[in-house]
Enzyme design. Sequence first.
Site, PDB file in Angstrom:
ATOM      1  CB  SER A 141      92.649 121.667 -88.432  1.00 35.30           C
ATOM      2  OG  SER A 141      92.306 120.310 -88.156  1.00 35.30           O
ATOM      3  CE1 TYR A 155      93.576 123.049 -83.149  1.00 35.05           C
ATOM      4  CE2 TYR A 155      92.322 121.318 -84.242  1.00 35.05           C
ATOM      5  CZ  TYR A 155      93.467 122.072 -84.132  1.00 35.05           C
ATOM      6  OH  TYR A 155      94.512 121.856 -84.995  1.00 35.05           O
TER       7      TYR A 155
END
Length: 246
Positions: A141, A155
């Site tokens: 990401s 995350y």
Amino acid sequence: MPKLTNKIALVTGGSRGIGAAIAKRLASEGATVAITYTKGAEAAAAVVGAIEAAGGKSLAIQADAADADAVTQAVEKTVATYGGLDILVNNAGTAIPKPFQEATIEELDRVIDINIRGTFIATLAALKHLRNGGRIISIGSCVGERNMTPGLAAYAATKGAVKMFTQGLAREVGDRAITVNNVQPGPIDTELNPAAGDWAAPQIANTALKRYGHVEEIAAMVAFVAGPEAAYITGANLTVDGGTNA
Ligand code: NDP
């Protein structure tokens, strides 16, 4: 001839969202594609059906990325069914957005188990079978490099781990001509991160292009990295984020 003809791929979490787009794109380039999923048997069957309807070969395997045995068996089943493995796409991932101070241990374990441990285990199993010139492509990401979104601390840390795993592993398998790369999406419209959701406005504001990305825009990068023209790209973090991290 399509550039992935005779290649066999496994895409984890391929029943919807980014993973489904990757599976369909790799198949459209000629690859045979197995996918994993946990709950969405119908969605997984629909992806397989779409690939088969277009003339390709595909298989859906129920395997929770947090379950080491299931992940290993999914790799083994792909190899047993199709006779080998050339491309692993570590796409299965999840986020539980909330202020870190409010997270439970169970939530933190879940994010670590799917995003990091699941990636390790699928890669370990795949490396036993990957042919020379194979591809390991993880979906990290953009927040794995720079995180501007409160609620994503844990995350983002898991995606930072995917980034360093990619860089380190690339140096260990280069002698087999296997490349290891990390595709880092920005905000992409999926069930995990809907463009119409509460979290959307600040994410759009952070992009240079002032929009969410489409799943096909990630699949295009994965297909390029999977292909023969990307043979000299390894250990790379390839950000497809609309300029979020610019
Ligand atoms: P979605 O939640 O929309 O889709 C996730 C897919 O993975 C589904 O096919 C789902 O099927 C499957 N899946 C979920 N949990 C598991 C599990 N434990 N084991 C195996 N499969 C699982 O997610 P996205 O498509 O948005 O995200 C895909 C990847 O991209 C993730 O790694 C995510 O972190 C990353 N990413 C996404 C961004 C975004 O904005 N959307 C941005 C940056 C990165 P089922 O429900 O049947 O399990």
